[in-house]
Design a protein around this motif. Structure first.
Motif, short mmCIF file in Angstrom:
data_model
loop_
_atom_site.label_atom_id
_atom_site.label_comp_id
_atom_site.label_asym_id
_atom_site.label_seq_id
_atom_site.Cartn_x
_atom_site.Cartn_y
_atom_site.Cartn_z
N VAL A 99 0.84 -1.20 0.00
CA VAL A 99 0.00 0.00 0.00
C VAL A 99 0.87 1.25 0.00
N THR A 100 1.86 1.28 0.90
CA THR A 100 2.62 2.52 1.06
C THR A 100 3.54 2.77 -0.13
N ALA A 101 4.08 1.70 -0.73
CA ALA A 101 4.94 1.89 -1.90
C ALA A 101 4.12 2.50 -3.05
N ARG A 102 2.91 2.01 -3.24
CA ARG A 102 2.06 2.58 -4.29
C ARG A 102 1.71 4.03 -3.97
N ASN A 103 1.36 4.29 -2.71
CA ASN A 103 1.03 5.67 -2.34
C ASN A 103 2.22 6.60 -2.54
N ASP A 104 3.41 6.12 -2.16
CA ASP A 104 4.62 6.94 -2.35
C ASP A 104 4.81 7.27 -3.82
N MET A 105 4.67 6.23 -4.65
CA MET A 105 4.86 6.43 -6.09
C MET A 105 3.83 7.42 -6.63
N LEU A 106 2.58 7.25 -6.25
CA LEU A 106 1.53 8.15 -6.75
C LEU A 106 1.77 9.58 -6.25
N ARG A 107 2.27 9.72 -5.03
CA ARG A 107 2.55 11.06 -4.52
C ARG A 107 3.64 11.73 -5.36
N LYS A 108 4.69 10.97 -5.69
CA LYS A 108 5.77 11.54 -6.52
C LYS A 108 5.25 11.90 -7.90
N ILE A 109 4.42 11.05 -8.46
CA ILE A 109 3.82 11.35 -9.76
C ILE A 109 2.99 12.62 -9.67
N GLY A 110 2.19 12.72 -8.62
CA GLY A 110 1.33 13.89 -8.42
C GLY A 110 2.15 15.18 -8.32
N GLU A 111 3.33 15.08 -7.69
CA GLU A 111 4.18 16.27 -7.57
C GLU A 111 4.65 16.76 -8.93
N VAL A 112 5.01 15.83 -9.82
CA VAL A 112 5.43 16.24 -11.17
C VAL A 112 4.24 16.85 -11.91
N GLN B 291 -10.51 -4.92 -9.79
CA GLN B 291 -10.30 -3.56 -9.29
C GLN B 291 -8.81 -3.28 -9.38
N PHE B 292 -8.43 -2.18 -9.99
CA PHE B 292 -7.01 -1.83 -10.05
C PHE B 292 -6.89 -0.32 -10.19
N TYR B 293 -5.68 0.18 -9.94
CA TYR B 293 -5.45 1.63 -9.96
C TYR B 293 -5.15 2.13 -11.36
N GLN B 294 -5.64 3.33 -11.65
CA GLN B 294 -5.17 4.06 -12.82
C GLN B 294 -4.65 5.41 -12.36
N CYS B 295 -3.82 6.00 -13.18
CA CYS B 295 -3.22 7.29 -12.87
C CYS B 295 -3.11 8.05 -14.18
N ASP B 296 -3.99 9.03 -14.36
CA ASP B 296 -4.13 9.71 -15.66
C ASP B 296 -3.79 11.19 -15.55
N ALA B 297 -3.30 11.75 -16.66
CA ALA B 297 -3.19 13.21 -16.80
C ALA B 297 -3.70 13.57 -18.18
N ASP B 298 -4.58 14.55 -18.26
CA ASP B 298 -5.17 14.94 -19.54
C ASP B 298 -5.27 16.45 -19.63
N THR B 299 -5.19 16.95 -20.85
CA THR B 299 -5.43 18.36 -21.12
C THR B 299 -6.63 18.47 -22.04
#
Lengths: 516, 516
Positions: free
Chosen positions: B26-39, B129-137
């Motif tokens: 859980v925490t490794a995924r959260n850490d990764m998503l947090r870093k992605i969110g920062e970028v 059920q799985f995670y997605q992480c998207d960025a769109d313009t």
């Protein structure tokens, strides 16, 4: 396309009772949850993330007794099974504790954060999806586990930004209440229904007042609309100790709590060094009489106070308070509640305490449903939205709303140059973006920057490129100047600077620092 | 309770196709998503979190044409409406972009992370059920928006721990492919079905090989089981340019990509400074002939290469690669894909490239479903589980598994003292906990510490308290000594120290530092 005529356009609408969260509302919550997770982790709690979906069977109290189990949960049928969205994080924990009981460490400390779903009629301020944030210890019979969770709750509140003195954690024990019920002649299996009515009645004290609760303990109560709620049917002799318990303590202890929180503690005060109101304890010992469970409850309360005192959690943070009841039927021992004590203004402009943001207690029977074996457990749940609202009220989440530096586009053919500018800014850790809409109307670009709450706009056209400079527009200062246009001291303050291209990043950083 | 006999115990089981995640997962995924969110945040993207539930109407392609819409989504009926769990993060974005079109900035850059649900038959490695992480313009017609997303994807991969050189982002443009299809005589509305067959066939190239795809372009293909899949029915003349397109590029460009990634770039190399394979471009210009859409696609590709070169994203990170197709029908312009180029060992022990971890492209028609107006949009989706697996393969997530220091309980009556010890450790920022199970059997406490992956155990009984000391047991070193018991040099190394009580925190910190 030919199909367009056949199918009407779908409505673009959030489903009723659900919400969309934008920008800082998402990141502020994530920040808060991350800080909470750090405290939980430091306390040795491990993260657990179960899926949103459980079998209705595992969720338990929503088992279908009609055609479909639509009471309280969102559920659907799959082959022979019913599946449902979880309605809290405790039911999945009970399932996990049973399922993995041979692999998990015991005691098992776990925390969980995530959305839960309630199939309720949507109403103002009532949502069908919201976050919960729980920490529980499964398999620890000692009240040291309860004390630990109270201490962790105090640390958590301070870690997210609630100052010491702005909160108090109040601790009670259901066994004390059970002792009182025993004295009132309500022990034994055949009185289970009556005990339920009494607990629910006491929990409504704030809303119904003393007389309302007293009526529910007796024959029953007629509300304003004329509807009659049947009471527990207790005799006056039975009602007396119950009323004395909650009413006496409500008065005594609230005032003692407030005194403790205010820091006014003299030799004449009733609170001892462990945060225990000795007068209340003396009264309670008298009230529970010969009840063994009541005495055990009081012993446990004192033990919790001892443990917390040893760790330095005094009555400025955690107090023993017998007026805490908490509604849920399944608590079997210590119960606790975190209350924010600072004042806010309610919708009618009156000051009131912010109130409760977290609560929990010991529940020793949840895992038993699966395994048949009793497993002691205790835990706390933080009201994520309530706590976030509190942080907003205290001005703790502003920074998250920071907009990006917007690089405007004067010359469409120089997009690569503008992109290079944002690259430089981003590489320096500065939030920045180039305007990607139609650049034709420059006014629209500044309106866009405004909507994005951009602190700075960068402007460069042919002249600037020829001279190797950029224009930096301080939008925060610009807004201030516009607001104070009539004041002489603001008139000549420039909000736009021309700087050499290679100093752009340095100057932007300096301006952002000044705005901070 | 009497009820126990009536109702059988519920099974404690994760619903089929769903998963429970524990601790570091859980925490490794959260850490990764947090870093992605920062970028993403630094790039000016704003967070958006929609609810898990949408109306089936808004989700679109799953509209119920039978009794209930159980194809692909989890859905249930509420009054007249059908509600469903979202199956991706793009459909909710389209709904939000339409619903709030008057309030959102335009262009609207948003990112979203969270679980999505698929109602598929559960199978090995296939989860519901799985995670997605998207960025769109949304609302940016220029390919500068596509270029930006490619640059952001490169920064994101490096931010989470994928080193430069271990990944490559490959960019293509659907318009080029459309140009080829035009040359093959497949333009126009009446060829829509055929184009779909061709796209899906090309997307299966890796699995079916050249001859398999060629069969699907023609009459059809019989698989090993004898099942026949009807083909697009193209003539040989039509098939020729398509095969030449994907087959030629597959060979040319893959090798050019590998050369670029390996850093072997000489004057004789085919890649120019912008990462464009000039030979390929020349071949493509010839292949698309007079097709206007094909020419526009090639121009856009060159523009993207220009923009990225201006920001310093060379072919060591991002390359133009016409072999990228991407299956989804809704892409209308640039498409891109992030591939990890380092080798891992597959289940049969053979080395292979890690492969794709993210992909996306331009889709200009999604919002139109709601509003009738075309809104340009482009975005990327990161395969959260794949990327996390890549980080694990590169040893980037170990630290998250750190267990707590365990303070053991020798003397039950001294619980307050043990709690004080963990308090001190926690206040020093050290993860720590006291053993909260039954302390009777000390061996169980050490087994517990082992299960918790505890680096250190603290031991203190009556003697230690009398002398004002504690025992610190280095469990990591202890395990090493046990493993090397036969070696002389390990024999006399002590893994347990007696230290004064007031030096406990300092010594624990020193030992943890040494274990680091």
């Amino acid at each position: 396309m030919a199909k367009d005529k056949k199918q009407p356009r779908p409505k673009a609408q959030t489903p009723k009772g659900f919400q969309d969260y934008f920008g800082a509302d998402v990141t502020a919550r994530n920040d808060m949850l991350r800080k909470i997770g750090e405290v939980y982790h430091r306390y040795g709690f491990d993260a657990l993330e179960t899926s949103a979906v459980e079998t209705v069977e595992a969720l338990g109290k929503f088992l279908p007794d009609v055609d479909r189990p639509n009471e309280g949960v969102f559920a659907w049928q799959e082959d022979a099974d019913w599946l449902a969205l979880r309605y809290d994080l405790t039911a999945p924990l009970a399932r996990v504790a049973a399922q993995y009981r041979n692999d998990l460490p015991s005691p098992y400390r776990r925390y969980a954060m995530g959305p839960v779903w309630r199939n309720e009629k949507p109403g103002p301020g009532r949502f069908r999806q919201f976050y919960q944030c729980d920490a529980d210890t499964v398999g620890a019979p000692s009240v040291a586990a309860d004390a630990e969770i109270c201490a962790m709750l105090a640390d958590t509140l301070e870690a997210v930004g609630i100052a010491r003195g702005d909160y108090v954690i109040r601790v009670n024990n259901r066994k004390v209440l059970n002792g009182v019920l025993e004295v009132a002649g309500l022990s034994g299996d055949d009185n289970e229904a009556k005990r339920g009515i009494v607990l629910r009645a006491i929990d409504k004290l704030d809303r119904l007042g003393l007389e309302g609760v007293r009526a529910l303990l007796g024959e029953g109560r007629k509300d304003e609309s004329g509807d009659f709620t049947k009471g527990a049917g207790l005799s006056d002799v039975q009602v007396a100790p119950i009323v004395q318990y909650f009413n006496g303590n409500k008065t005594y202890q609230r005032s003692a709590t407030i005194r403790a929180v205010s820091g006014i503690r003299t030799a004449a005060e009733v609170l001892n060094a462990k945060g225990v109101d000795v007068t209340v304890l003396r009264n309670l010992r008298a009230l529970i009489g010969e009840s063994a469970v009541g005495a055990a409850g009081l012993d446990e309360l004192e033990e919790i106070a001892d443990l917390l005192a040893a760790q330095g959690y005094g009555p400025d943070r955690i107090v023993i308070d017998p007026s805490v009841v908490r509604g849920l039927g399944y608590y079997t021992g210590p119960v606790f509640e975190a209350e924010l004590t600072f004042e806010i203004t309610d919708e009618k402009g009156r000051p009131r305490n912010f109130g409760s943001v977290a609560g929990g207690g010991r529940y020793d029977d949840l895992v038993k449903r699966f395994t048949g074996q009793s497993v002691p457990a205790t835990g706390v749940s933080i009201g994520v939205d309530r706590l976030l609202a509190a942080l907003r009220a205290k001005g703790q989440v502003d920074h998250a709303a920071q907009g990006p530096v917007v690089v405007t586009v004067m010359d469409r053919d120089r997009m690569a140059d503008y992109q290079a500018m944002v690259s430089e800014l981003r590489n320096a850790g500065i939030r920045a973006e180039v305007y990607l809409g139609n650049p034709k109307n420059f006014g629209n670009q500044l309106k866009y920057a405004d909507k994005r709450a951009a602190p700075i706009a960068i402007i460069a056209g042919g002249d600037e490129f020829d001279s190797g400079v950029v224009q930096i527009k301080d939008l925060v200062l610009g807004a201030e100047i516009a607001k104070n246009a009539s004041l002489a001291e603001w008139k000549d303050r420039p909000s736009q600077y021309e700087v050499p291209r290679d100093q752009m990043v340095t100057r932007v950083r300096a301006i952002l620092g000044g705005q901070g």
